[in-house]
Design a protein around this motif. Structure first.
Motif, PDB file in Angstrom:
ATOM      1  N   SER A  96     -16.838  -2.620  -3.564  1.00 18.20           N
ATOM      2  CA  SER A  96     -15.946  -2.191  -4.638  1.00 18.20           C
ATOM      3  C   SER A  96     -15.726  -0.685  -4.549  1.00 18.20           C
ATOM      4  O   SER A  96     -16.689   0.088  -4.614  1.00 18.20           O
ATOM      5  CB  SER A  96     -16.529  -2.554  -6.002  1.00 18.20           C
ATOM      6  OG  SER A  96     -16.582  -3.952  -6.161  1.00 18.20           O
ATOM      7  N   ILE A  97     -14.471  -0.287  -4.390  1.00 16.08           N
ATOM      8  CA  ILE A  97     -14.109   1.119  -4.209  1.00 16.08           C
ATOM      9  C   ILE A  97     -13.242   1.564  -5.378  1.00 16.08           C
ATOM     10  O   ILE A  97     -12.251   0.919  -5.710  1.00 16.08           O
ATOM     11  CB  ILE A  97     -13.314   1.317  -2.901  1.00 16.08           C
ATOM     12  CG1 ILE A  97     -14.080   0.757  -1.709  1.00 16.08           C
ATOM     13  CG2 ILE A  97     -12.975   2.788  -2.693  1.00 16.08           C
ATOM     14  CD1 ILE A  97     -13.219   0.604  -0.457  1.00 16.08           C
ATOM     15  N   ALA A  98     -13.626   2.667  -6.001  1.00 13.78           N
ATOM     16  CA  ALA A  98     -12.804   3.277  -7.050  1.00 13.78           C
ATOM     17  C   ALA A  98     -12.130   4.512  -6.463  1.00 13.78           C
ATOM     18  O   ALA A  98     -12.792   5.371  -5.877  1.00 13.78           O
ATOM     19  CB  ALA A  98     -13.664   3.670  -8.249  1.00 13.78           C
ATOM     20  N   THR A  99     -10.820   4.605  -6.618  1.00 11.72           N
ATOM     21  CA  THR A  99     -10.109   5.717  -6.003  1.00 11.72           C
ATOM     22  C   THR A  99      -8.767   5.939  -6.681  1.00 11.72           C
ATOM     23  O   THR A  99      -8.355   5.160  -7.542  1.00 11.72           O
ATOM     24  CB  THR A  99      -9.930   5.474  -4.491  1.00 11.72           C
ATOM     25  OG1 THR A  99      -9.445   6.658  -3.872  1.00 11.72           O
ATOM     26  CG2 THR A  99      -8.961   4.332  -4.235  1.00 11.72           C
ATOM     27  N   THR A 100      -8.103   7.005  -6.304  1.00 17.11           N
ATOM     28  CA  THR A 100      -6.777   7.303  -6.836  1.00 17.11           C
ATOM     29  C   THR A 100      -5.713   6.643  -5.960  1.00 17.11           C
ATOM     30  O   THR A 100      -5.987   6.204  -4.837  1.00 17.11           O
ATOM     31  CB  THR A 100      -6.539   8.819  -6.876  1.00 17.11           C
ATOM     32  OG1 THR A 100      -6.620   9.331  -5.541  1.00 17.11           O
ATOM     33  CG2 THR A 100      -7.573   9.517  -7.749  1.00 17.11           C
ATOM     34  N   HIS A 101      -4.486   6.626  -6.464  1.00 20.29           N
ATOM     35  CA  HIS A 101      -3.401   6.016  -5.698  1.00 20.29           C
ATOM     36  C   HIS A 101      -3.211   6.723  -4.355  1.00 20.29           C
ATOM     37  O   HIS A 101      -3.023   6.074  -3.322  1.00 20.29           O
ATOM     38  CB  HIS A 101      -2.096   6.065  -6.493  1.00 20.29           C
ATOM     39  CG  HIS A 101      -0.905   5.647  -5.686  1.00 20.29           C
ATOM     40  ND1 HIS A 101      -0.533   4.330  -5.534  1.00 20.29           N
ATOM     41  CD2 HIS A 101      -0.012   6.371  -4.953  1.00 20.29           C
ATOM     42  CE1 HIS A 101       0.526   4.261  -4.759  1.00 20.29           C
ATOM     43  NE2 HIS A 101       0.871   5.482  -4.393  1.00 20.29           N
ATOM     44  N   THR A 102      -3.243   8.062  -4.363  1.00 20.45           N
ATOM     45  CA  THR A 102      -2.990   8.807  -3.129  1.00 20.45           C
ATOM     46  C   THR A 102      -4.014   8.461  -2.060  1.00 20.45           C
ATOM     47  O   THR A 102      -3.669   8.244  -0.890  1.00 20.45           O
ATOM     48  CB  THR A 102      -3.004  10.319  -3.412  1.00 20.45           C
ATOM     49  OG1 THR A 102      -1.969  10.629  -4.353  1.00 20.45           O
ATOM     50  CG2 THR A 102      -2.775  11.114  -2.139  1.00 20.45           C
ATOM     51  N   GLN A 103      -5.291   8.409  -2.441  1.00 24.52           N
ATOM     52  CA  GLN A 103      -6.330   8.060  -1.475  1.00 24.52           C
ATOM     53  C   GLN A 103      -6.148   6.622  -0.980  1.00 24.52           C
ATOM     54  O   GLN A 103      -6.250   6.351   0.221  1.00 24.52           O
ATOM     55  CB  GLN A 103      -7.719   8.219  -2.112  1.00 24.52           C
ATOM     56  CG  GLN A 103      -8.025   9.605  -2.648  1.00 24.52           C
ATOM     57  CD  GLN A 103      -8.176  10.638  -1.557  1.00 24.52           C
ATOM     58  OE1 GLN A 103      -8.509  10.323  -0.419  1.00 24.52           O
ATOM     59  NE2 GLN A 103      -7.940  11.899  -1.897  1.00 24.52           N
ATOM     60  N   ALA A 104      -5.873   5.700  -1.906  1.00 24.73           N
ATOM     61  CA  ALA A 104      -5.721   4.293  -1.525  1.00 24.73           C
ATOM     62  C   ALA A 104      -4.527   4.081  -0.600  1.00 24.73           C
ATOM     63  O   ALA A 104      -4.587   3.277   0.333  1.00 24.73           O
ATOM     64  CB  ALA A 104      -5.566   3.437  -2.786  1.00 24.73           C
ATOM     65  N   ARG A 105      -3.464   4.820  -0.856  1.00 24.23           N
ATOM     66  CA  ARG A 105      -2.223   4.622  -0.100  1.00 24.23           C
ATOM     67  C   ARG A 105      -2.236   5.306   1.258  1.00 24.23           C
ATOM     68  O   ARG A 105      -1.761   4.754   2.251  1.00 24.23           O
ATOM     69  CB  ARG A 105      -1.052   5.139  -0.945  1.00 24.23           C
ATOM     70  CG  ARG A 105       0.273   5.303  -0.232  1.00 24.23           C
ATOM     71  CD  ARG A 105       0.906   3.971   0.139  1.00 24.23           C
ATOM     72  NE  ARG A 105       2.225   4.153   0.720  1.00 24.23           N
ATOM     73  CZ  ARG A 105       2.469   4.462   1.987  1.00 24.23           C
ATOM     74  NH1 ARG A 105       1.447   4.620   2.816  1.00 24.23           N
ATOM     75  NH2 ARG A 105       3.701   4.614   2.429  1.00 24.23           N
ATOM     76  N   TYR A 106      -2.800   6.516   1.326  1.00 27.52           N
ATOM     77  CA  TYR A 106      -2.638   7.325   2.536  1.00 27.52           C
ATOM     78  C   TYR A 106      -3.924   7.567   3.335  1.00 27.52           C
ATOM     79  O   TYR A 106      -3.851   7.888   4.509  1.00 27.52           O
ATOM     80  CB  TYR A 106      -2.033   8.682   2.176  1.00 27.52           C
ATOM     81  CG  TYR A 106      -0.671   8.576   1.552  1.00 27.52           C
ATOM     82  CD1 TYR A 106       0.446   8.232   2.314  1.00 27.52           C
ATOM     83  CD2 TYR A 106      -0.492   8.792   0.197  1.00 27.52           C
ATOM     84  CE1 TYR A 106       1.700   8.124   1.747  1.00 27.52           C
ATOM     85  CE2 TYR A 106       0.760   8.683  -0.391  1.00 27.52           C
ATOM     86  CZ  TYR A 106       1.852   8.349   0.393  1.00 27.52           C
ATOM     87  OH  TYR A 106       3.085   8.228  -0.188  1.00 27.52           O
ATOM     88  N   VAL A 107      -5.096   7.453   2.704  1.00 28.64           N
ATOM     89  CA  VAL A 107      -6.342   7.823   3.378  1.00 28.64           C
ATOM     90  C   VAL A 107      -7.198   6.606   3.733  1.00 28.64           C
ATOM     91  O   VAL A 107      -7.764   6.532   4.818  1.00 28.64           O
ATOM     92  CB  VAL A 107      -7.164   8.804   2.504  1.00 28.64           C
ATOM     93  CG1 VAL A 107      -8.495   9.137   3.177  1.00 28.64           C
ATOM     94  CG2 VAL A 107      -6.358  10.070   2.229  1.00 28.64           C
ATOM     95  N   LEU A 108      -7.277   5.647   2.831  1.00 30.15           N
ATOM     96  CA  LEU A 108      -8.242   4.561   3.000  1.00 30.15           C
ATOM     97  C   LEU A 108      -7.844   3.436   3.956  1.00 30.15           C
ATOM     98  O   LEU A 108      -8.731   2.716   4.432  1.00 30.15           O
ATOM     99  CB  LEU A 108      -8.581   3.942   1.637  1.00 30.15           C
ATOM    100  CG  LEU A 108      -9.252   4.878   0.627  1.00 30.15           C
ATOM    101  CD1 LEU A 108      -9.748   4.081  -0.569  1.00 30.15           C
ATOM    102  CD2 LEU A 108     -10.391   5.662   1.254  1.00 30.15           C
ATOM    103  N   PRO A 109      -6.564   3.206   4.248  1.00 32.18           N
ATOM    104  CA  PRO A 109      -6.237   2.057   5.099  1.00 32.18           C
ATOM    105  C   PRO A 109      -7.001   2.011   6.424  1.00 32.18           C
ATOM    106  O   PRO A 109      -7.498   0.947   6.811  1.00 32.18           O
ATOM    107  CB  PRO A 109      -4.729   2.209   5.330  1.00 32.18           C
ATOM    108  CG  PRO A 109      -4.242   2.855   4.065  1.00 32.18           C
ATOM    109  CD  PRO A 109      -5.329   3.826   3.697  1.00 32.18           C
ATOM    110  N   VAL A 110      -7.114   3.124   7.132  1.00 31.95           N
ATOM    111  CA  VAL A 110      -7.808   3.112   8.427  1.00 31.95           C
ATOM    112  C   VAL A 110      -9.305   2.858   8.257  1.00 31.95           C
ATOM    113  O   VAL A 110      -9.866   1.975   8.936  1.00 31.95           O
ATOM    114  CB  VAL A 110      -7.545   4.425   9.201  1.00 31.95           C
ATOM    115  CG1 VAL A 110      -8.441   4.497  10.443  1.00 31.95           C
ATOM    116  CG2 VAL A 110      -6.071   4.515   9.602  1.00 31.95           C
TER     117      VAL A 110
END
Length: 314
Positions: A96-110
């Protein structure tokens, strides 16, 4: 005394002493919650809550000490469950990861894709919110790991580590006069209608401080939490935009937007990874943290969770 009583007391505090809301959250009855709390008080010989009639009004002084002990007990119960999960199923479970939209959209996919490759039986649950909501989700154990830029360091119940640095950038339509300037100033930006982040998201505080330091007041015409929304309105001609640099990595080849870095004007931001203090982390949680940054490794995370130092430089 029992764990049910501890959970009832803890949830009552979380729900601002509203026993009806606490009962709903715990899927039980309000009279049952009230009775269990009174029985615990009688067993302890102290009042945890001051009351007005049947309504809880505030936490008493001894109640504050009881609450701290309850927090410790329930945290360790959670750790016991995670230890059992870890050793009964080493390579499966839910992260379970809590994060902001920017992190979820641009940083976390890889990193998410790499974790799934390494642990194919692990499911990912993404919880998005403001940095304050990310912190709250970690504290309430809705999530095991949090990633955000703003405010995570303000919570003593969290252990945070710097993950990576990033800067804001200016985005303008290709035909805009500022697109022809190699070096844009804050005065240039303040003279234009501006589209940027909501005050609680994606380093907006740093933007505000930069303008205030120059005694400038930007003309903000639209605030959003989503970088894609900001870029859309810039393309429509509503104004110029300020977004996080990771939101424009795919825009380098776009003919309709021009990007200018704002690091020298606004400063660098630090994205941080956070865990609840004292939490037991399963192996795939630690591995995911390592995938977020080459500066993070399990030894550093273990030292931080053990309380050896409160911060680490990038």
């Amino acid at each position: 005394m029992n764990l049910h009583q501890f959970r009832f007391v803890q949830e009552a505090v979380r729900r601002n002493l509203n026993l009806t809301e606490a009962a709903k959250a715990l899927h039980t009855s309000q009279p049952g919650v009230s009775k269990a709390i009174i029985e615990l008080e009688e067993e302890l010989g102290v009042e945890i809550f001051a009351r007005h009639g049947k309504r809880l009004k505030r936490v008493t002084e001894p109640g504050q000490h009881v609450l701290r002990s309850i927090e410790l007990i329930l945290r360790e119960v959670g750790n016991l469950k995670r230890i059992g999960e870890q050793y009964s199923a080493q390579d499966s479970g839910t992260l379970s990861i809590a994060t902001t939209h920017t992190q979820a959209r641009y940083v976390l996919p890889v990193p998410v894709a790499k974790l799934r490759e390494a642990y194919p039986k692990v499911n990912i649950s993404l919880h998005q919110g403001s940095p304050a909501q990310v912190a709250r989700m970690l504290i309430e154990e809705v999530a095991e790991i949090g990633i955000a830029t703003e405010s995570l360091v303000d919570y003593p119940d969290l252990v945070t580590l710097p993950c990576y640095e990033w800067q804001h950038v200016l985005v303008v339509p290709s035909g805009h006069p500022l697109a022809r300037k190699e070096r844009v100033t804050l005065e240039d930006i303040a003279a234009e209608p501006l589209v940027t982040y909501h005050p609680s998201f994606t380093g907006r505080t740093r933007i505000d401080h930069a303008f205030a330091a120059r005694k400038l007041t930007p003309r903000i015409v639209l605030e959003a939490i989503d970088s894609d929304v900001i870029k859309t309105y810039v393309r429509l001609g509503l104004g110029i935009g300020i977004v996080a640099e990771m939101a424009v990595r795919d825009e380098s080849a776009a003919a309709d937007l021009v990007v200018r870095p704002l690091g020298p004007l606004v400063g660098q931001n630090v994205a941080r990874v956070a865990f609840k203090r004292g939490a037991y982390l399963r192996q795939f949680v630690i591995r995911f943290a390592e995938l977020l940054s080459d500066r993070l490794d399990r030894n550093l995370i273990a030292k931080a969770l053990a309380g050896h130092g409160s911060d680490y430089d990038l």
